[in-house]
Each structure stands twice: as structure tokens, then as C-alpha cells.
Design an enzyme around this catalytic site. Structure first.
Site, PDB file in Angstrom:
ATOM      1  N   SER A   1       0.859  -1.180   0.000  1.00  5.09           N
ATOM      2  CA  SER A   1       0.000   0.000   0.000  1.00  5.09           C
ATOM      3  C   SER A   1       0.900   1.236   0.000  1.00  5.09           C
ATOM      4  CB  SER A   1      -0.933  -0.035   1.212  1.00  5.09           C
ATOM      5  OG  SER A   1      -1.756   1.116   1.256  1.00  5.09           O
TER       6      SER A   1
ATOM      7  N   TYR B   1      -5.447   7.855  -6.522  1.00  2.00           N
ATOM      8  CA  TYR B   1      -4.308   7.044  -6.067  1.00  2.00           C
ATOM      9  C   TYR B   1      -4.457   6.699  -4.591  1.00  2.00           C
ATOM     10  CZ  TYR B   1       0.404   5.629  -4.761  1.00  2.00           C
ATOM     11  OH  TYR B   1       1.474   4.934  -4.257  1.00  2.00           O
TER      12      TYR B   1
ATOM     13  N   LYS C   1      -4.753   2.962  -2.700  1.00 12.59           N
ATOM     14  CA  LYS C   1      -3.881   2.500  -1.628  1.00 12.59           C
ATOM     15  C   LYS C   1      -4.677   2.210  -0.350  1.00 12.59           C
ATOM     16  CE  LYS C   1      -1.330   1.613  -3.828  1.00 12.59           C
ATOM     17  NZ  LYS C   1      -0.364   0.499  -4.026  1.00 12.59           N
TER      18      LYS C   1
END
Length: 312
Positions: free
Chosen positions: A167, A199, A203
Site C-alpha cells: 500500500s 491514487y 492504496k
């Protein structure tokens, strides 16, 4: 203040008390590293001491070059596995190819990722490229490999296999819903959302997926972790602004540092007891953004991803 301090120590971590010298002999073990042709993935493949490593990547020529370099450095030859996480059909073919070749899988490093690509880029099935690659593609690969992960756990001592999910500290994004399902596929709403937020969402999704995988399969021998590898000089930053790329190149360390935390999770004896944990540089247990631990959100995301792959 605690959350701010946690993020600070993830970006500027203290010196590690664990090193690659602590990696045990992994003879007889089989690993897959997605995105293993460059950056953190390549360093992870390099340091998988005596394991049989499948280097899963989209570009065969770059992968073969990485395999050649790894052989020169280690004397061992990794195995190329063609995998495009942005195409669910490719994910299925890769899993089928691996299962034709192998009867065991000890560690799956879900390492590959894309960051802030041009907004017009989407996956082959029309998903946001970041979420489709970073989360959905890795979910589908893991799902298809669950039988071999479980059978390997059942045939080994201490009866555990590992899924290590890369992550980022970027998963902390307190503005708006932690996961906006309406932006997972291309849509007007997605295109109005910033690339950086998309993004961060992907994650965040990595951590949610890792936690839900642990809830569902932790008692059956699968140790699922998520981690922030560190702010590292790798190709993933190629879509950032020139100024940000320059700062990263000046300030932050080589990709070998980025491999350290996931190698700790994937190879160490301590790693066998880290199921459900979020790890931070360098080889430490950290605290993820609180909403990632919501079991209801984990179930909702899992069900949504199951629905996306059911007809592939």
C-alpha cells in the site's frame, strides 16, 4: 497528533533493527512478485534467498532483462510470468499458467502498482487504472491462487502461507468517503476526481482488502499484511511533477530500502504472526488510517470485487 506523528515516521523512518542479512534460507519455497521487473519488486525478487521466484510483469523484454541481471547478481534464475493487472483476462491466464507449473505457493507479493497516470487511461475492462490495477487486479490474482495458498499452508509447518500487499502512506485521505464506489469505473464522477485522490483511494483499498483477506482466511493459514514500503526512488513516480520527482531523487533512498519491510513480512519468522497488521518502514508495525479497519467496508469491497470478476 498521533496520526500526524505516525505519518511523519512513515515518511522519515528511524534506522531499521532488521536487515536483509536476517532473511533465512528459503530453499524449497515458491514466491510470486508482481511488478518484479523493476523498483521494489525487483529488489524483493533479488533478495528472496534461494526461493523459486516468479517475476510477474506485463513487459516481457523488461522482465527478461531483470531476470538476466538477477542471475548475474545471485546465480539464481527467476521465472517470468506474463501478467497485466490492468486486464482481468491476463490475470486469469497468469494464474492458470502458474497453477500448471506449480503445486505450492508460499508467498504472494502483491507489489505492482501505478500512480497518478493520465486520467484518460483506464483498464481493459474500463476501470480506473489505479484502482483496477492496484486493487482489483491483485484481488483477482489472489482469489485465483487461494486454493494453492491454502493447500501449501496445509502441507507445511507451521501451516501458514503469506500474502503481502504493498500500500502506501498515501492511503490517509480524510476528505470525502474513504472508498467512493462510483469512481472505481470510468464515469463523469471519476473524471472530476483528482488523480492524487484516486491514487490514495487505491492504496486505501489495498489495506481494506488485506484486512478482509485476513478475516476470511487467517484461521485457515493465510497471513495477510499490508504495508507502506517507504518513499523510494522508483519508476512509480514517473507521472509526478518534475519538481516532486527531483525532490524524491535527492532526498529518498534506493529501492532496496523499499523492499525491506515487505521482505520482513514475507520471509521472517516474525512475519508469520503479523496477520492483519499494517507495516511501515523499516520493518515495523504501524497504525493505518482508522476507516480501513471497518469490517462492513471490507465486506462491501470484497462483494463488489467478486461481482466484477465473476464472468471473466
Amino acid at each position: 497528533m498521533g496520526a500526524i506523528y505516525s505519518q511523519y515516521t512513515q515518511i522519515f523512518p528511524p534506522k531499521s533493527t532488521w536487515s536483509v542479512d536476517n532473511i533465512p534460507d528459503l530453499s524449497g519455497k515458491v514466491m510470486i512478485v508482481t511488478g518484479g521487473n523493476s523498483g521494489i519488486g525487483k529488489e524483493t525478487a533479488l533478495l528472496g534467498r534461494n526461493a523459486k521466484v516468479y517475476l510477474a510483469a506485463r513487459d516481457e523484454s523488461k522482465a527478461e532483462e531483470a531476470i538476466r541481471e538477477l542471475k548475474e547478481e545471485t546465480g539464481r534464475e527467476a521465472v517470468f510470468l506474463k501478467l497485466d493487472l490492468g486486464d482481468l483476462r491476463s490475470v486469469k491466464r497468469a494464474a492458470e499458467e502458474f497453477l500448471r507449473r506449480e503445486k505450492r505457493l508460499d508467498v504472494l507479493f502483491n507489489n505492482a502498482g501505478v500512480a497518478v497516470p493520465p486520467m484518460e487511461l483506464v483498464t481493459d475492462q474500463g476501470y480506473d487504472l489505479q484502482f483496477g490495477t492496484n486493487v482489483l487486479g491483485h484481488f483477482y490474482l489472489t482469489k485465483l491462487l487461494l486454493p494453492v495458498l491454502l493447500s501449501t499452508a496445509g502441507s507445511t509447518h507451521p501451516g501458514k502461507t503469506r500474502v503481502v500487499n504493498t500500500s502506501s502512506v498515501a492511503h490517509y485521505h480524510p476528505f470525502g468517503p474513504p472508498l467512493d464506489f462510483d469512481t472505481f469505473k470510468d464515469s463523469p464522477k471519476r473524471r472530476k476526481t483528482s488523480k492524487v485522490k484516486l491514487y490514495a483511494q487505491s492504496k486505501f483499498g489495498n489495506v481494506v482488502f488485506a484486512n478482509e483477506l485476513e478475516r476470511r482466511y487467517g484461521t485457515r493459514g493465510i497471513v495477510s499484511t499490508s504495508l507502506h514500503p517507504g518513499v523510494i526512488k522508483t519508476n512509480i513516480s514517473r507521472n509526478n511533477s518534475p519538481l516532486l520527482r527531483s525532490l524524491i531523487n535527492m532526498i529518498y533512498p534506493h529501492a532496496s530500502h523499499g523492499a525491506l519491510t515487505q521482505l520482513w513480512a514475507g520471509t521472517s519468522q516474525e512475519g508469520l504472526e503479523l496477520g492483519g497488521k499494517y507495516l511501515i518502514p523499516w520493518a515495523r508495525i504501524g497504525t493505518p488510517y482508522g476507516p480501513t479497519n471497518d469490517p462492513a467496508l471490507g465486506r462491501d469491497l470484497w462483494v463488489w470485487m467478486e461481482e466484477q470478476v465473476q464472468d471473466i
